[in-house]
Motif scaffolding. Structure first.
Motif, PDB file in Angstrom:
ATOM      1  N   CYS A   1      28.084 -36.598 -36.098  1.00  0.00           N
ATOM      2  CA  CYS A   1      27.866 -35.278 -36.686  1.00  0.00           C
ATOM      3  C   CYS A   1      28.537 -34.195 -35.831  1.00  0.00           C
ATOM      4  O   CYS A   1      29.219 -33.314 -36.356  1.00  0.00           O
TER       5      CYS A   1
ATOM      6  N   GLN B   1      31.678 -31.770 -36.876  1.00  0.00           N
ATOM      7  CA  GLN B   1      31.640 -30.316 -36.771  1.00  0.00           C
ATOM      8  C   GLN B   1      32.814 -29.790 -35.942  1.00  0.00           C
ATOM      9  O   GLN B   1      33.405 -28.767 -36.280  1.00  0.00           O
ATOM     10  N   THR B   2      33.161 -30.507 -34.902  1.00  0.00           N
ATOM     11  CA  THR B   2      34.287 -30.098 -34.057  1.00  0.00           C
ATOM     12  C   THR B   2      35.605 -30.220 -34.816  1.00  0.00           C
ATOM     13  O   THR B   2      36.421 -29.291 -34.820  1.00  0.00           O
TER      14      THR B   2
ATOM     15  N   GLN C   1      35.963 -27.508 -37.410  1.00  0.00           N
ATOM     16  CA  GLN C   1      36.380 -26.233 -36.810  1.00  0.00           C
ATOM     17  C   GLN C   1      37.871 -26.222 -36.517  1.00  0.00           C
ATOM     18  O   GLN C   1      38.567 -25.247 -36.794  1.00  0.00           O
TER      19      GLN C   1
ATOM     20  N   VAL D   1      30.126 -26.578 -30.456  1.00  0.00           N
ATOM     21  CA  VAL D   1      29.224 -27.538 -31.083  1.00  0.00           C
ATOM     22  C   VAL D   1      28.141 -27.963 -30.091  1.00  0.00           C
ATOM     23  O   VAL D   1      26.958 -28.036 -30.444  1.00  0.00           O
TER      24      VAL D   1
ATOM     25  N   VAL E   1      35.422 -31.247 -45.230  1.00  0.00           N
ATOM     26  CA  VAL E   1      34.361 -32.114 -44.717  1.00  0.00           C
ATOM     27  C   VAL E   1      34.699 -33.570 -45.022  1.00  0.00           C
ATOM     28  O   VAL E   1      34.649 -34.424 -44.128  1.00  0.00           O
TER      29      VAL E   1
ATOM     30  N   PHE F   1      26.605 -33.298 -45.396  1.00  0.00           N
ATOM     31  CA  PHE F   1      27.480 -32.141 -45.242  1.00  0.00           C
ATOM     32  C   PHE F   1      28.409 -31.872 -46.417  1.00  0.00           C
ATOM     33  O   PHE F   1      28.978 -30.794 -46.513  1.00  0.00           O
TER      34      PHE F   1
END
Length: 134
Positions: free
Chosen positions: A8, A12-13, A16, A32, A80, A115
């Protein structure tokens, strides 16, 4: 934190970095980690492996995804989904862990459900299933 949480954080990284070309990898990771704050050292190492592996092998990974995605070009995929696929393909192709494809696909689908859109789980499952069958 578990391996799922490490995935996860890696997602997220990568998300970004995908959207913010001026952000460097370390700043994205730190952002993160500031949010999660509970990453064990072993899981942190796994997160770094996933991030670095997905970035270092991005061309190969993207080619694998593109080869089975039909009309869905990478730049048309939701960010995502694209980054979940990159993490999962890295784990399938390069991961040091002795994880079965079924486990990797299941983890990717769970991330997609958390997500992504309502269709992300099925989309991720289909793409990864095609890659494994090759």
């Amino acid at each position: 934190m578990s391996r799922r949480q490490a995935r996860c954080a890696a997602l997220q990284t990568l998300f970004q970095l995908d959207f913010n070309n001026i952000l460097d990898k370390e700043n994205a990771i730190n952002a993160v980690l500031d949010i999660t704050k509970t990453l064990k050292e072993s899981d942190s190492s796994y997160m770094y492996e996933l991030i670095n592996g997905a970035i270092d092998n991005k061309q190969y990974i993207d080619e694998k995804i593109s080869a089975v995605s039909g009309d869905w070009r990478l730049d048309r995929m939701p960010a995502v989904d694209r980054n979940i696929l990159r993490i999962a393909v890295y784990e399938l192709e390069f991961g040091d862990e002795n994880l079965t494809p079924k486990i990797i696909i299941n983890e990717a689908v769970e991330l997609a459900k958390q997500f992504g859109t309502d269709d992300s789980g099925r989309f991720i499952n289909g793409i990864l299933g095609s890659i494994v069958r090759e």
